[in-house]
Enzyme design. Structure first.
Site, PDB file in Angstrom:
ATOM      1  N   HIS A  22      88.721  45.157  43.440  1.00 53.92           N
ATOM      2  CA  HIS A  22      87.310  44.975  43.116  1.00 53.92           C
ATOM      3  C   HIS A  22      86.668  44.031  44.126  1.00 53.92           C
ATOM      4  O   HIS A  22      87.193  42.962  44.408  1.00 53.92           O
ATOM      5  CB  HIS A  22      87.187  44.403  41.697  1.00 53.92           C
ATOM      6  CG  HIS A  22      85.801  44.036  41.332  1.00 53.92           C
ATOM      7  ND1 HIS A  22      85.419  42.739  41.103  1.00 53.92           N
ATOM      8  CD2 HIS A  22      84.691  44.790  41.179  1.00 53.92           C
ATOM      9  CE1 HIS A  22      84.135  42.710  40.797  1.00 53.92           C
ATOM     10  NE2 HIS A  22      83.673  43.942  40.836  1.00 53.92           N
ATOM     11  N   ASP A  30      80.321  56.542  62.226  1.00 53.74           N
ATOM     12  CA  ASP A  30      80.152  57.734  63.053  1.00 53.74           C
ATOM     13  C   ASP A  30      81.100  57.713  64.255  1.00 53.74           C
ATOM     14  O   ASP A  30      81.814  56.733  64.480  1.00 53.74           O
ATOM     15  CB  ASP A  30      78.688  57.892  63.484  1.00 53.74           C
ATOM     16  CG  ASP A  30      78.176  56.757  64.356  1.00 53.74           C
ATOM     17  OD1 ASP A  30      78.904  56.289  65.256  1.00 53.74           O
ATOM     18  OD2 ASP A  30      77.018  56.345  64.149  1.00 53.74           O
ATOM     19  N   ASP A  64      80.709  49.007  43.025  1.00 55.11           N
ATOM     20  CA  ASP A  64      80.594  47.737  42.313  1.00 55.11           C
ATOM     21  C   ASP A  64      79.249  47.624  41.592  1.00 55.11           C
ATOM     22  O   ASP A  64      78.191  47.722  42.219  1.00 55.11           O
ATOM     23  CB  ASP A  64      80.766  46.583  43.302  1.00 55.11           C
ATOM     24  CG  ASP A  64      81.050  45.255  42.635  1.00 55.11           C
ATOM     25  OD1 ASP A  64      80.878  45.137  41.405  1.00 55.11           O
ATOM     26  OD2 ASP A  64      81.455  44.318  43.350  1.00 55.11           O
ATOM     27  N   TYR A 112      77.206  45.041  61.680  1.00 56.99           N
ATOM     28  CA  TYR A 112      78.455  44.914  62.443  1.00 56.99           C
ATOM     29  C   TYR A 112      79.349  43.820  61.873  1.00 56.99           C
ATOM     30  O   TYR A 112      80.566  44.000  61.749  1.00 56.99           O
ATOM     31  CB  TYR A 112      78.161  44.637  63.921  1.00 56.99           C
ATOM     32  CG  TYR A 112      78.004  45.879  64.749  1.00 56.99           C
ATOM     33  CD1 TYR A 112      79.027  46.311  65.587  1.00 56.99           C
ATOM     34  CD2 TYR A 112      76.841  46.634  64.710  1.00 56.99           C
ATOM     35  CE1 TYR A 112      78.892  47.459  66.358  1.00 56.99           C
ATOM     36  CE2 TYR A 112      76.695  47.776  65.469  1.00 56.99           C
ATOM     37  CZ  TYR A 112      77.718  48.190  66.285  1.00 56.99           C
ATOM     38  OH  TYR A 112      77.592  49.327  67.043  1.00 56.99           O
ATOM     39  N   TYR A 130      73.861  56.022  64.191  1.00 54.76           N
ATOM     40  CA  TYR A 130      73.535  55.161  63.056  1.00 54.76           C
ATOM     41  C   TYR A 130      73.991  55.738  61.708  1.00 54.76           C
ATOM     42  O   TYR A 130      73.492  55.356  60.661  1.00 54.76           O
ATOM     43  CB  TYR A 130      72.035  54.832  63.006  1.00 54.76           C
ATOM     44  CG  TYR A 130      71.470  54.406  64.325  1.00 54.76           C
ATOM     45  CD1 TYR A 130      71.839  53.185  64.893  1.00 54.76           C
ATOM     46  CD2 TYR A 130      70.606  55.227  65.044  1.00 54.76           C
ATOM     47  CE1 TYR A 130      71.333  52.789  66.123  1.00 54.76           C
ATOM     48  CE2 TYR A 130      70.107  54.834  66.266  1.00 54.76           C
ATOM     49  CZ  TYR A 130      70.469  53.623  66.805  1.00 54.76           C
ATOM     50  OH  TYR A 130      69.963  53.232  68.016  1.00 54.76           O
ATOM     51  N   ASN A 132      76.333  55.321  59.481  1.00 55.60           N
ATOM     52  CA  ASN A 132      77.354  54.370  59.047  1.00 55.60           C
ATOM     53  C   ASN A 132      76.966  53.798  57.687  1.00 55.60           C
ATOM     54  O   ASN A 132      75.803  53.474  57.456  1.00 55.60           O
ATOM     55  CB  ASN A 132      77.467  53.214  60.044  1.00 55.60           C
ATOM     56  CG  ASN A 132      77.633  53.690  61.467  1.00 55.60           C
ATOM     57  OD1 ASN A 132      78.573  54.390  61.789  1.00 55.60           O
ATOM     58  ND2 ASN A 132      76.707  53.303  62.328  1.00 55.60           N
TER      59      ASN A 132
END
Length: 148
Positions: A22, A30, A64, A112, A130, A132
């Site tokens: 958890h 990508d 979550d 990042y 992009y 991701n």
């Protein structure tokens, strides 16, 4: 092959998803993302685009619900106010698989940094830039427990 488990989820990815606890996060990235360099654990999903991998993962991984934000996406040129079509596809999958959970756009450096601290990275062959997302794992409640 397993009953009820998408074939796209190979043994390494399934083992990683099962081993996560958890609050652990997994990043799906990508084909241009520097996954090899940034990953604590790297799972290759070569030949697969991001959207089907995301859909398969969210079919087995709880998101979550103990935190206000648990889904994070990359931003176009680091600007969270810009969304490409792939981001709308990501949001649609998340809305279907994790209803009520918002996908939060992060600026480049913030995204990042979060990927670098993720439990694992899944490197896809997604050609779109992009494309991701980071998913924070939740819990599976016992049958007699109501979710908050």
């Amino acid at each position: 092959m397993l009953i009820g488990i998408p074939a796209l989820l190979g043994p390494d990815l399934l083992a990683t998803l099962r081993a996560m606890g958890h609050g652990d996060e997994i990043a799906l990235v990508d084909g241009n993302y520097p996954a090899e360099e940034q990953a604590k654990r790297l799972i290759r999903a070569d030949g697969h685009h991001l959207i089907p991998v995301l859909d398969a993962i969210l079919s087995v991984l709880p998101v979550d619900d103990a935190v206000p934000e648990a889904l994070f996406r990359a931003s176009v040129k680091g600007n969270p106010s810009i969304a490409d079509p792939v981001h709308h596809e990501i949001e649609a999958i998340c809305a279907r698989r994790a209803p009520g959970r918002k996908v939060v756009a992060l600026a480049g450096a913030d995204f990042y940094a979060r990927v670098k601290s993720a439990h694992a990275i899944v490197a896809t062959s997604e050609p779109r830039l992009y494309a991701n997302i980071i998913i924070r794992k939740g819990v599976i409640y016992p049958p007699e427990t109501k979710t908050p």
